[in-house]
Motif scaffolding. Structure first.
Motif, PDB file in Angstrom:
ATOM      1  N   GLY A 131       2.636   1.427  14.900  1.00  0.00           N
ATOM      2  CA  GLY A 131       2.501   0.563  14.006  1.00  0.00           C
ATOM      3  C   GLY A 131       2.011  -0.836  14.326  1.00  0.00           C
ATOM      4  N   ILE A 132       2.079  -1.540  13.233  1.00  0.00           N
ATOM      5  CA  ILE A 132       1.319  -2.890  13.430  1.00  0.00           C
ATOM      6  C   ILE A 132       2.646  -4.029  13.755  1.00  0.00           C
ATOM      7  N   GLY A 153      -4.296   2.921  -1.225  1.00  0.00           N
ATOM      8  CA  GLY A 153      -3.448   3.860  -0.560  1.00  0.00           C
ATOM      9  C   GLY A 153      -2.215   3.294  -0.412  1.00  0.00           C
ATOM     10  N   ALA A 154      -1.319   3.544   0.608  1.00  0.00           N
ATOM     11  CA  ALA A 154       0.168   3.547   0.573  1.00  0.00           C
ATOM     12  C   ALA A 154       0.438   1.954   0.870  1.00  0.00           C
ATOM     13  N   ILE A 155       1.717   1.737   0.741  1.00  0.00           N
ATOM     14  CA  ILE A 155       2.104   0.311   1.115  1.00  0.00           C
ATOM     15  C   ILE A 155       1.911  -0.156   2.249  1.00  0.00           C
ATOM     16  N   LEU A 156       1.472  -1.381   2.533  1.00  0.00           N
ATOM     17  CA  LEU A 156       1.173  -2.079   3.782  1.00  0.00           C
ATOM     18  C   LEU A 156       2.616  -2.216   4.633  1.00  0.00           C
ATOM     19  N   THR A 193      -7.807   0.639   2.361  1.00  0.00           N
ATOM     20  CA  THR A 193      -6.505   1.265   3.144  1.00  0.00           C
ATOM     21  C   THR A 193      -6.195   0.638   4.482  1.00  0.00           C
ATOM     22  N   LEU A 194      -5.217   0.168   4.801  1.00  0.00           N
ATOM     23  CA  LEU A 194      -5.067  -0.405   6.143  1.00  0.00           C
ATOM     24  C   LEU A 194      -3.314   0.155   6.327  1.00  0.00           C
ATOM     25  N   GLY A 195      -3.389   1.240   7.036  1.00  0.00           N
ATOM     26  CA  GLY A 195      -1.953   2.113   7.308  1.00  0.00           C
ATOM     27  C   GLY A 195      -1.930   1.555   8.964  1.00  0.00           C
ATOM     28  N   ALA A 196      -0.613   2.200   9.081  1.00  0.00           N
ATOM     29  CA  ALA A 196      -0.004   2.112  10.620  1.00  0.00           C
ATOM     30  C   ALA A 196      -0.217   3.450  11.457  1.00  0.00           C
ATOM     31  N   ALA A 197      -0.431   3.371  12.428  1.00  0.00           N
ATOM     32  CA  ALA A 197      -0.793   4.524  13.315  1.00  0.00           C
ATOM     33  C   ALA A 197       0.194   4.417  14.536  1.00  0.00           C
ATOM     34  N   GLY A 198       1.036   5.510  15.118  1.00  0.00           N
ATOM     35  CA  GLY A 198       1.973   5.722  16.357  1.00  0.00           C
ATOM     36  C   GLY A 198       3.076   4.384  16.011  1.00  0.00           C
ATOM     37  N   ARG A 206      -1.105  -6.141  -3.715  1.00  0.00           N
ATOM     38  CA  ARG A 206      -0.705  -4.899  -3.046  1.00  0.00           C
ATOM     39  C   ARG A 206       0.604  -5.114  -2.546  1.00  0.00           C
ATOM     40  N   ASP A 207       1.557  -3.971  -2.720  1.00  0.00           N
ATOM     41  CA  ASP A 207       2.897  -3.997  -1.991  1.00  0.00           C
ATOM     42  C   ASP A 207       3.036  -4.061  -0.433  1.00  0.00           C
ATOM     43  N   ILE A 208       3.978  -4.707   0.000  1.00  0.00           N
ATOM     44  CA  ILE A 208       4.246  -5.248   1.324  1.00  0.00           C
ATOM     45  C   ILE A 208       5.701  -4.791   1.672  1.00  0.00           C
ATOM     46  N   THR A 209       5.598  -4.325   2.868  1.00  0.00           N
ATOM     47  CA  THR A 209       6.872  -4.299   3.565  1.00  0.00           C
ATOM     48  C   THR A 209       6.885  -4.937   5.085  1.00  0.00           C
TER      49      THR A 209
END
Length: 266
Positions: free
Chosen positions: A132-133, A184-187, A125-130, A236-239
């Motif tokens: 984000g990316i 995990g969640a959507i990227l 899982t690669l997610g965004a903190a604060g 995987r799904d991407i936004t």
């Protein structure tokens, strides 16, 4: 010989920075084997050269399988680059020579497996903190060369000369930039996402045998087996707030050359 060059994010982590780079670089991997033969005899001259080279490299920059990582940065880059050269050479110092029999054999075997990957592994899982990316890039570049050469010669002053020669190259190269099956969640990416793989391979195989005698047999076999891959993909799904680019390029060359000669009085 195995060479592993690995850079990865693993476990459970949160990283915040202006820019985050995960980079694995094999600047040059050289693998080689060489053999030289030579023999003379008043009646029998027998010589053989066998060279076997096996080289394996793995160069990876990734989010490791099972990891759960959150990142905050304007730019995040995963980059894997590798360069390798595999050489096998078998040749005579001089022709195998005998009065009744001259036998000169040479075999060169070259096996190379090179893997270059920049990816989010399956189940990671690669997610965004604060905030984000911002922009996210995955890039894999593989460049590989593979010369294989076998030469053999035999002579018999008053008999039979035999010169069998074999050159064999087996090449398995994979250059991959990939987002694996989701863990995990959507990227989510605020800016652009780029996934690029570039692959270059040059395989050259040669075999040359020459026989000279009252009776002469010269045989040469040059064989190349190449299985190369350049892949850019997502599973995987991407936004993304900007553009999403996937690109794969490959430039490969595979050449085999065999030459045999025999000169006999009978």
């Amino acid at each position: 010989t195995d060479v592993n060059t690995l850079a990865y994010l693993g476990g459970t982590a949160t990283i915040k920075a202006d820019a985050i780079t995960v980079q694995a670089v094999l600047s040059r991997g050289d693998f080689s084997a060489s053999a030289t033969s030579g023999a003379n005899g008043s009646n029998f001259g027998v010589a053989g050269a066998l060279a076997i080279n096996v080289g394996t490299t793995r160069t990876e920059a990734n989010v490791a399988k099972g990891a759960s990582v959150s990142l905050e940065a304007d730019t995040v880059t995963f980059s894997a680059r590798s360069v390798s050269v595999n050489v096998a050479k078998a040749q005579p110092k001089e022709d195998a020579r005998g009065g009744a029999l001259g036998l000169g054999a040479s075999v060169a075997v070259n096996v190379a497996t090179n893997t270059t990957r920049a990816e989010i592994a399956d189940g990671a899982t690669l997610g965004a903190a604060g905030a984000g990316i911002g922009n996210l890039t995955f890039g894999a570049v593989g460049t590989h060369g593979m010369p294989t050469e076998a030469k053999g010669g035999a002579a018999a002053d008053d008999g039979v000369a035999i010169a069998p020669v074999v050159g064999l190259a087996i090449s398995n190269n994979s250059t991959v930039a990939r987002l694996g099956a989701p863990g995990g969640a959507i990227l989510n990416v605020n800016g652009s996402l780029e996934i690029n793989a570039a692959h270059t391979s040059n395989v050259a195989t040669s075999a040359e045998g020459a026989a000279l005698g009252r009776g002469a047999v010269g045989a040469a076999l040059a064989l190349t087996v190449a299985a190369d891959e350049a892949l850019a993909a997502t599973a995987r799904d991407i936004t993304a707030g900007g553009g999403v680019t996937l690109g794969a390029s490959s430039a490969t060359s595979s050449r085999s050359r065999a030459k045999a000669s025999a000169k006999g009085a009978q």
